[in-house]
Motif scaffolding. Structure first.
Motif, PDB file in Angstrom:
ATOM      1  N   LEU A 174      22.968 139.532  39.443  1.00 44.16           N
ATOM      2  CA  LEU A 174      22.184 138.466  38.831  1.00 44.16           C
ATOM      3  C   LEU A 174      21.362 137.701  39.865  1.00 44.16           C
ATOM      4  CD1 LEU A 174      24.895 137.063  36.376  1.00 44.16           C
ATOM      5  CD2 LEU A 174      22.945 138.518  35.803  1.00 44.16           C
ATOM      6  N   GLN A 175      21.253 138.196  41.076  1.00 44.84           N
ATOM      7  CA  GLN A 175      20.548 137.493  42.133  1.00 44.84           C
ATOM      8  C   GLN A 175      19.051 137.344  41.822  1.00 44.84           C
ATOM      9  OE1 GLN A 175      21.897 140.516  42.459  1.00 44.84           O
ATOM     10  NE2 GLN A 175      20.591 141.917  43.641  1.00 44.84           N
ATOM     11  N   HIS A 176      18.452 136.339  42.451  1.00 39.69           N
ATOM     12  CA  HIS A 176      17.017 136.069  42.333  1.00 39.69           C
ATOM     13  C   HIS A 176      16.616 135.796  40.884  1.00 39.69           C
ATOM     14  CE1 HIS A 176      15.479 136.999  46.491  1.00 39.69           C
ATOM     15  NE2 HIS A 176      16.705 137.486  46.555  1.00 39.69           N
ATOM     16  N   ASN A 177      17.322 134.828  40.280  1.00 41.84           N
ATOM     17  CA  ASN A 177      16.955 134.280  38.987  1.00 41.84           C
ATOM     18  C   ASN A 177      16.982 132.759  39.115  1.00 41.84           C
ATOM     19  OD1 ASN A 177      16.616 136.368  36.707  1.00 41.84           O
ATOM     20  ND2 ASN A 177      18.411 137.154  37.798  1.00 41.84           N
ATOM     21  N   TYR A 178      17.140 132.047  38.003  1.00 45.69           N
ATOM     22  CA  TYR A 178      17.197 130.584  38.014  1.00 45.69           C
ATOM     23  C   TYR A 178      18.453 130.120  37.283  1.00 45.69           C
ATOM     24  CZ  TYR A 178      12.370 130.871  39.588  1.00 45.69           C
ATOM     25  OH  TYR A 178      11.238 131.152  40.314  1.00 45.69           O
ATOM     26  N   LEU A 179      19.524 130.872  37.424  1.00 46.13           N
ATOM     27  CA  LEU A 179      20.783 130.565  36.746  1.00 46.13           C
ATOM     28  C   LEU A 179      21.430 129.336  37.368  1.00 46.13           C
ATOM     29  CD1 LEU A 179      22.009 134.255  36.526  1.00 46.13           C
ATOM     30  CD2 LEU A 179      21.104 132.875  34.642  1.00 46.13           C
ATOM     31  N   THR A 180      22.114 128.548  36.525  1.00 44.17           N
ATOM     32  CA  THR A 180      22.648 127.257  36.985  1.00 44.17           C
ATOM     33  C   THR A 180      24.165 127.196  37.038  1.00 44.17           C
ATOM     34  OG1 THR A 180      22.489 126.456  34.694  1.00 44.17           O
ATOM     35  CG2 THR A 180      20.624 126.004  36.163  1.00 44.17           C
ATOM     36  N   GLY A 181      24.859 128.225  36.587  1.00 45.79           N
ATOM     37  CA  GLY A 181      26.314 128.145  36.655  1.00 45.79           C
ATOM     38  C   GLY A 181      26.986 129.462  36.334  1.00 45.79           C
TER      39      GLY A 181
END
Length: 418
Positions: free
Chosen positions: A357-364
């Motif tokens: 899931l790297q290089h996204n804008y996930l918050t948790g």
């Protein structure tokens, strides 16, 4: 007296047996048709000597049983044997040196040929157009050689052709339009060549289509609903994936490394239920395109093998629809929000082996309290709008060394698609 009678009886049996044998017709040895024998001689002359050809001794009285790679059948008209299957080479490492040379046009004189196979080697030159006049051909496989030039237009004559595999050569030009209309063609493999142009319309009930690693361009054409395996990866194709909607029997789809754009058809996310063929779509590979939009919020979560949607412009929050995937690659997109709990449970339960899931804008990432990331999982969460959890996360070198995005990138919604 008894012994004398036994000897007389034995002599009578011998005489009767001898008489019956002398009156029986002589056994006829079936010969290879002279035209086929001459064609085999020319085929050998155009190839370089190898271990495989050492059995091709033309003084042999029975080439059909002594020549490597031959299967013969009886021609009832001439009462001679004719070659019905010809295999050149073995494809084994022990067959050294491998076959080199050219394919002789004399192959066309094997008029009963239904199967023609050329295993990996150093065969160069073009495919003889005369092959297209062997109308009994059902199977052609010429793979992993140095064949160049175009696919013969004469192949459109092969109305009985079931399988054509010309993968891993240097074939160029365009696919003859009539090739994809052959009524009995089920398997077409032209992967790893130098073919170009747009894909012709396919008007046959293909099951397996592999055109990866070529130079095909243009939009995705209409494709038959019979397809179970489709690979068009590593080409120059573009446009939306609209024509994927009708492919309800797919078990493998690879459209990666092209320039497809627009959204991913929702039907693909519902196709991993058991369909009419009794099989599931197990591999969905759409990475390295220009796809945008999101993933449906609801759908099936049955087990997939691989789903790779990385390196696109997909956005929105992740849904649980992909929680049953064994290896899931969603990295290098614009996903935001908290990672669904179903993904976390999949990683901790062992059903999800890889989660990138790297290089996204996930918050948790809702890590269970006091539970480290399992060592059996390959989990990468770096360069998001959060600090990755402590544990044996495994990231590829391309992910870089930064654990989190800079704060200013996470202050607003992800930037719009380029």
């Amino acid at each position: 007296m008894a012994q004398t009678l036994f000897l007389l009886f034995f002599l009578v049996i011998l005489l009767l047996s001898s008489s019956a044998h002398s009156n029986s017709p002589p056994q006829q040895t079936l010969l290879l048709n002279p035209s086929d024998l001459s064609a085999l001689s020319q085929i050998k002359n155009d190839l370089q000597t190898s271990n495989f050809l050492s059995t091709w001794n033309f003084s042999s009285p029975s080439p059909c049983t002594s020549f490597s790679g031959l299967i013969c059948s009886l021609d009832p008209t001439t009462q001679t044997l004719k070659v019905s299957s010809l295999t050149l080479g073995t494809g084994l490492a022990g067959d050294s040196p491998s076959l080199t040379g050219k394919l002789s046009p004399a192959i066309a004189n094997l008029t009963a040929l239904s199967e023609f196979i050329v295993h990996s080697g150093g065969i160069y030159g073009t495919i003889p157009s005369q092959l297209g006049y062997l109308t009994q051909l059902q199977f052609i496989s010429i793979t992993n050689n140095l064949i160049s030039g175009p696919i013969p237009f004469s192949f459109s004559n092969l109305l009985n052709l079931h399988t054509l595999d010309l993968g891993d050569n240097k074939i160029n030009g365009q696919v003859p339009p009539n090739l994809t209309t052959l009524p009995n063609l089920k398997i077409l493999i032209l992967a790893s060549n130098r073919l170009s142009g747009e894909l012709p319309k396919i008007e046959t009930q293909l099951l397996h289509l592999d055109l990866r690693s070529n130079y095909f361009s243009g939009q995705l054409p209409y494709l038959p609903s019979s397809l179970r395996y489709l690979s068009l990866s590593d080409n120059k194709m573009w446009g939306p994936l609209d024509n994927i909607h009708s492919l309800l029997n797919l078990t493998f789809l690879d459209l990666s490394m092209n320039n497809f754009n627009g959204g991913i058809p929702e039907s693909l996310f519902f196709q991993n239920e058991v369909g009419p063929t009794g099989e599931e779509l197990s591999s969905l590979l759409l990475q390295r395109n220009n796809l945008s939009g999101g993933i449906p919020a609801v759908g099936l979560t049955s087990t997939w093998t691989v789903v790779d949607l990385s390196h696109n412009f997909l956005s929105g929050e992740l849904s649980a629809i992909l929680a049953g995937v064994q290896s899931l690659y969603l990295n290098n997109n614009r996903f935001s929000g908290i990672v669904p709990l179903e993904y976390v449970l999949g990683v901790y339960g062992g059903s999800m082996k890889t989660l990138y899931l790297q290089h996204n804008y996930l918050t948790g990432f809702p890590l269970p309290a006091g539970s480290p990331v399992p060592e059996s999982a390959s989990l990468c969460l770096c360069y998001n709008c959060m600090v990755p959890p402590v544990g044996p996360t495994v990231c590829p070198a391309s992910a870089g060394g930064q654990l989190s995005r800079p704060a200013y990138q996470c202050a607003t919604t992800p930037p719009p698609q380029r």
